[in-house]
Design a protein around this motif. Structure first.
Motif, PDB file in Angstrom:
ATOM      1  N   ILE A   1      -7.699  -1.257   3.353  1.00 23.31           N
ATOM      2  CA  ILE A   1      -9.092  -0.810   3.285  1.00 23.31           C
ATOM      3  C   ILE A   1      -9.974  -1.959   2.805  1.00 23.31           C
ATOM      4  CG2 ILE A   1      -9.322   0.215   0.969  1.00 23.31           C
ATOM      5  CD1 ILE A   1     -10.413   2.720   2.621  1.00 23.31           C
TER       6      ILE A   1
ATOM      7  N   PRO B   1      -4.658  -2.813   0.304  1.00 24.04           N
ATOM      8  CA  PRO B   1      -5.186  -4.045   0.921  1.00 24.04           C
ATOM      9  C   PRO B   1      -5.825  -3.773   2.282  1.00 24.04           C
ATOM     10  CG  PRO B   1      -3.021  -4.458  -0.037  1.00 24.04           C
ATOM     11  CD  PRO B   1      -3.274  -2.979  -0.169  1.00 24.04           C
TER      12      PRO B   1
ATOM     13  N   PRO C   1      -4.294  10.758   5.667  1.00 22.59           N
ATOM     14  CA  PRO C   1      -5.052  10.392   4.466  1.00 22.59           C
ATOM     15  C   PRO C   1      -6.509  10.056   4.777  1.00 22.59           C
ATOM     16  CG  PRO C   1      -3.082   8.989   4.751  1.00 22.59           C
ATOM     17  CD  PRO C   1      -3.333   9.717   6.050  1.00 22.59           C
ATOM     18  N   GLY C   2      -7.361  10.347   3.782  1.00 24.50           N
ATOM     19  CA  GLY C   2      -8.695   9.761   3.758  1.00 24.50           C
ATOM     20  C   GLY C   2      -8.570   8.409   3.062  1.00 24.50           C
TER      21      GLY C   2
ATOM     22  N   GLY D   1       3.028   2.456   2.138  1.00 24.72           N
ATOM     23  CA  GLY D   1       4.450   2.308   2.441  1.00 24.72           C
ATOM     24  C   GLY D   1       5.240   1.868   1.211  1.00 24.72           C
TER      25      GLY D   1
ATOM     26  N   VAL E   1      -7.817   5.278   1.003  1.00 20.14           N
ATOM     27  CA  VAL E   1      -6.780   4.935   0.027  1.00 20.14           C
ATOM     28  C   VAL E   1      -7.024   3.502  -0.433  1.00 20.14           C
ATOM     29  CG1 VAL E   1      -4.305   4.974  -0.442  1.00 20.14           C
ATOM     30  CG2 VAL E   1      -5.210   6.288   1.495  1.00 20.14           C
TER      31      VAL E   1
ATOM     32  N   VAL F   1       1.054  -1.063  17.361  1.00 20.97           N
ATOM     33  CA  VAL F   1       1.642  -0.900  16.018  1.00 20.97           C
ATOM     34  C   VAL F   1       1.571   0.572  15.592  1.00 20.97           C
ATOM     35  CG1 VAL F   1       1.462  -1.535  13.585  1.00 20.97           C
ATOM     36  CG2 VAL F   1       1.088  -3.275  15.357  1.00 20.97           C
TER      37      VAL F   1
ATOM     38  N   CYS G   1      11.039  -6.145  10.229  1.00 20.80           N
ATOM     39  CA  CYS G   1      10.937  -5.373  11.476  1.00 20.80           C
ATOM     40  C   CYS G   1       9.500  -5.360  11.961  1.00 20.80           C
ATOM     41  CB  CYS G   1      11.384  -3.922  11.215  1.00 20.80           C
ATOM     42  SG  CYS G   1      11.230  -2.837  12.658  1.00 20.80           S
TER      43      CYS G   1
ATOM     44  N   GLY H   1       0.789  -1.234   0.000  1.00 17.79           N
ATOM     45  CA  GLY H   1       0.000   0.000   0.000  1.00 17.79           C
ATOM     46  C   GLY H   1       0.820   1.284   0.000  1.00 17.79           C
TER      47      GLY H   1
ATOM     48  N   LEU I   1       6.956  -6.014   8.733  1.00 12.44           N
ATOM     49  CA  LEU I   1       6.748  -7.259   9.471  1.00 12.44           C
ATOM     50  C   LEU I   1       6.766  -8.437   8.508  1.00 12.44           C
ATOM     51  CD1 LEU I   1       5.943  -8.340  12.308  1.00 12.44           C
ATOM     52  CD2 LEU I   1       3.562  -7.975  11.662  1.00 12.44           C
TER      53      LEU I   1
ATOM     54  N   VAL J   1       2.466   8.757   9.318  1.00  7.89           N
ATOM     55  CA  VAL J   1       1.165   8.592   8.649  1.00  7.89           C
ATOM     56  C   VAL J   1       0.093   8.467   9.718  1.00  7.89           C
ATOM     57  CG1 VAL J   1      -0.233   7.186   7.106  1.00  7.89           C
ATOM     58  CG2 VAL J   1       2.157   7.643   6.555  1.00  7.89           C
ATOM     59  N   ALA J   2      -0.717   9.510   9.813  1.00  8.89           N
ATOM     60  CA  ALA J   2      -1.875   9.491  10.708  1.00  8.89           C
ATOM     61  C   ALA J   2      -3.063   9.010   9.884  1.00  8.89           C
ATOM     62  CB  ALA J   2      -2.089  10.882  11.310  1.00  8.89           C
ATOM     63  N   SER J   3      -4.178   9.712   9.967  1.00  6.69           N
ATOM     64  CA  SER J   3      -5.387   9.325   9.233  1.00  6.69           C
ATOM     65  C   SER J   3      -6.438  10.389   9.527  1.00  6.69           C
ATOM     66  CB  SER J   3      -5.892   7.961   9.735  1.00  6.69           C
ATOM     67  OG  SER J   3      -7.197   7.696   9.280  1.00  6.69           O
TER      68      SER J   3
ATOM     69  N   VAL K   1       7.494  -3.031  14.133  1.00  4.97           N
ATOM     70  CA  VAL K   1       7.678  -1.692  14.719  1.00  4.97           C
ATOM     71  C   VAL K   1       7.159  -1.607  16.156  1.00  4.97           C
ATOM     72  CG1 VAL K   1       7.675  -0.473  12.500  1.00  4.97           C
ATOM     73  CG2 VAL K   1       5.507  -0.768  13.754  1.00  4.97           C
ATOM     74  N   SER K   2       6.314  -2.563  16.539  1.00  6.50           N
ATOM     75  CA  SER K   2       5.767  -2.524  17.903  1.00  6.50           C
ATOM     76  C   SER K   2       6.728  -3.101  18.928  1.00  6.50           C
ATOM     77  CB  SER K   2       4.441  -3.289  17.959  1.00  6.50           C
ATOM     78  OG  SER K   2       4.676  -4.675  17.825  1.00  6.50           O
TER      79      SER K   2
ATOM     80  N   ILE L   1      -2.146  -0.789  11.269  1.00  2.00           N
ATOM     81  CA  ILE L   1      -3.203  -1.801  11.168  1.00  2.00           C
ATOM     82  C   ILE L   1      -4.504  -1.191  11.691  1.00  2.00           C
ATOM     83  CG2 ILE L   1      -1.700  -3.818  11.406  1.00  2.00           C
ATOM     84  CD1 ILE L   1      -2.515  -3.946  14.376  1.00  2.00           C
TER      85      ILE L   1
HETATM   86  N1  LIG Z   1      -5.789   2.680   3.389  1.00  2.00           N
HETATM   87  C1  LIG Z   1      -6.401   3.738   3.923  1.00  2.00           C
HETATM   88  O1  LIG Z   1      -7.534   4.102   3.543  1.00  2.00           O
HETATM   89  C2  LIG Z   1      -5.701   4.562   4.959  1.00  2.00           C
HETATM   90  C3  LIG Z   1      -6.276   5.795   5.315  1.00  2.00           C
HETATM   91  C4  LIG Z   1      -5.652   6.568   6.282  1.00  2.00           C
HETATM   92  C5  LIG Z   1      -4.481   6.128   6.864  1.00  2.00           C
HETATM   93  N2  LIG Z   1      -3.950   4.928   6.504  1.00  2.00           N
HETATM   94  C6  LIG Z   1      -2.718   4.526   7.167  1.00  2.00           C
HETATM   95  O2  LIG Z   1      -1.708   4.353   6.202  1.00  2.00           O
HETATM   96  C7  LIG Z   1      -0.767   3.391   6.654  1.00  2.00           C
HETATM   97  C8  LIG Z   1      -0.546   2.342   5.585  1.00  2.00           C
HETATM   98  O3  LIG Z   1      -1.783   1.705   5.346  1.00  2.00           O
HETATM   99  P1  LIG Z   1      -2.071   0.887   4.008  1.00  2.00           P
HETATM  100  O4  LIG Z   1      -3.468   1.188   3.642  1.00  2.00           O
HETATM  101  O5  LIG Z   1      -0.987   1.095   3.028  1.00  2.00           O
HETATM  102  O6  LIG Z   1      -2.054  -0.588   4.621  1.00  2.00           O
HETATM  103  P2  LIG Z   1      -1.484  -1.973   4.084  1.00  2.00           P
HETATM  104  O7  LIG Z   1      -2.157  -2.994   4.906  1.00  2.00           O
HETATM  105  O8  LIG Z   1      -1.575  -2.037   2.609  1.00  2.00           O
HETATM  106  O9  LIG Z   1       0.064  -1.899   4.481  1.00  2.00           O
HETATM  107  C9  LIG Z   1       0.472  -1.872   5.822  1.00  2.00           C
HETATM  108  C10 LIG Z   1       1.839  -2.523   5.913  1.00  2.00           C
HETATM  109  O10 LIG Z   1       2.268  -2.421   7.291  1.00  2.00           O
HETATM  110  C11 LIG Z   1       2.854  -3.649   7.634  1.00  2.00           C
HETATM  111  N3  LIG Z   1       2.799  -3.857   9.074  1.00  2.00           N
HETATM  112  C12 LIG Z   1       1.732  -4.185   9.827  1.00  2.00           C
HETATM  113  N4  LIG Z   1       2.093  -4.326  11.106  1.00  2.00           N
HETATM  114  C13 LIG Z   1       3.419  -4.079  11.164  1.00  2.00           C
HETATM  115  C14 LIG Z   1       4.360  -4.070  12.199  1.00  2.00           C
HETATM  116  N5  LIG Z   1       4.017  -4.390  13.457  1.00  2.00           N
HETATM  117  N6  LIG Z   1       5.643  -3.769  11.914  1.00  2.00           N
HETATM  118  C15 LIG Z   1       6.012  -3.480  10.643  1.00  2.00           C
HETATM  119  N7  LIG Z   1       5.164  -3.481   9.612  1.00  2.00           N
HETATM  120  C16 LIG Z   1       3.875  -3.774   9.874  1.00  2.00           C
HETATM  121  C17 LIG Z   1       2.049  -4.707   6.878  1.00  2.00           C
HETATM  122  O11 LIG Z   1       2.754  -5.921   6.765  1.00  2.00           O
HETATM  123  C18 LIG Z   1       1.831  -4.011   5.552  1.00  2.00           C
HETATM  124  O12 LIG Z   1       2.866  -4.280   4.638  1.00  2.00           O
HETATM  125  C19 LIG Z   1      -1.324   2.850   7.974  1.00  2.00           C
HETATM  126  O13 LIG Z   1      -0.701   3.514   9.052  1.00  2.00           O
HETATM  127  C20 LIG Z   1      -2.787   3.209   7.901  1.00  2.00           C
HETATM  128  O14 LIG Z   1      -3.349   3.345   9.185  1.00  2.00           O
HETATM  129  C21 LIG Z   1      -4.526   4.138   5.563  1.00  2.00           C
END
Ligand SMILES: NC(=O)c1ccc[n+]([C@@H]2O[C@H](COP(=O)([O-])OP(=O)(O)OC[C@H]3O[C@@H](n4cnc5c(N)ncnc54)[C@H](O)[C@@H]3O)[C@@H](O)[C@H]2O)c1
Length: 249
Positions: free
Chosen positions: A192, A190, A184-185, A19, A187, A113, A62, A17, A38, A139-141, A64-65, A93
């Motif tokens: 979402i 995976p 972000p709003g 990252g 996105v 996390v 890694c 996503g 992770l 990255v907040a939300s 992160v927690s 998460i």
């Molecule tokens: N997708 C959305 O709509 C949205 C909106 C606002 C904020 N966010 C934030 O954006 C960030 C990324 O979300 P995304 O949508 O790309 O999610 P994603 O699930 O596609 O990716 C998250 C990644 O974080 C990794 N991860 C999970 N736990 C971990 C840990 N303990 N240590 C290291 N890595 C870990 C996962 O393996 C995964 O690769 C998150 O912080 C999420 O809260 C997402």
């Protein structure tokens, strides 16, 4: 653009996503990117994508927690590339639940996390960032800026990330360390796709989370993160940039 030539960057959550898109974007712009996740295989895939596009990357497993895992990963970055200069805390998460049915395990894991993980990575890298003119993008939300139904732990964690960002920005403002966040709003990632409403959820409450723009792509958020991490944003610190299609206007 080549705003990060030879900069050493850490991106957490780099396996998927936002990252992954951020790691690729920084790599395209010349950074040497430590891809932390992770999910070791996912981090390797992102690293391989960066390298096959002509960039430089190192996947590093890694959690992160986990304090020891963060320390080991930051040490590995130092051994591979040198001291980090850009840190993008993207790993996160979430899970929808009725609060009365939410488990303490889920609450603790989401806070660990999203919030503690961001704190641990900031704490482990700030000495290097101070010495190397670095900066942090968290990255907040929108869930850190407004209430969202069935998301008590997620909202609490992201509200925490917002205030952690501001607290660090102020603490280090006189030493030149910028700390910003993107909120972000929706996105298209995976994460979402994995959010499912709890049984009996009031769908009408979800209408408040919709914008006329629909979902954005991870690359859209990566572009905002890259801007905040770049020298173009030299005057921004403690800023929480809402990338949300107007949701929190
Ligand atoms: N997708 C959305 O709509 C949205 C909106 C606002 C904020 N966010 C934030 O954006 C960030 C990324 O979300 P995304 O949508 O790309 O999610 P994603 O699930 O596609 O990716 C998250 C990644 O974080 C990794 N991860 C999970 N736990 C971990 C840990 N303990 N240590 C290291 N890595 C870990 C996962 O393996 C995964 O690769 C998150 O912080 C999420 O809260 C997402």
């Amino acid at each position: 653009m080549n705003r990060f030539t030879d900069k050493i960057a850490i991106v957490t959550g780099a396996g998927s996503g936002i990252g992954a898109a951020t790691a690729r974007r920084l790599g395209e712009e010349g950074a040497r990117v430590a891809c932390l996740d992770l999910d070791a295989e996912a981090a390797e895939k992102t690293g391989a994508d960066i390298e096959s596009a002509g960039g430089t990357a190192q996947p590093i497993p890694c959690d992160v927690s986990n304090e020891a895992s963060v320390a080991a990963a930051v040490e590995a970055v130092g051994e591979t590339f040198g001291p980090p200069q850009l840190v993008c805390n993207v790993a996160g998460i979430g899970k929808f639940a009725h609060t009365t049915e939410a488990t303490v395990d889920d609450w603790n894991r989401i806070l660990a996390v999203n919030l503690t993980g961001t704190f641990l990575m900031c704490r482990a890298t700030i000495p290097s960032l101070l010495e190397n003119n670095g900066n942090i993008v968290n990255v907040a939300s929108t869930a850190g800026l407004m209430g969202q139904p069935y998301s008590a732990a997620y909202c609490a964690s992201k509200g925490g990330v917002v205030m952690l960002t501001k607290a660090l920005a102020l603490e280090y403002i006189d030493r030149g360390l910028r700390v910003n966040a993107v909120a972000p709003g929706g996105v298209d990632t995976p994460m979402i796709g994995s959010f499912t409403y709890p049984e009996g959820a009031n769908q009408k409450l979800m209408y408040a989370l919709m914008t006329p723009f629909g979902l954005q792509q991870p690359e859209d958020v990566a572009a905002v993160i890259a801007f905040l991490a770049s020298d173009e944003a030299w005057y921004l610190t403690g800023s929480i940039v809402a990338a949300d299609g107007g949701l929190t206007i």
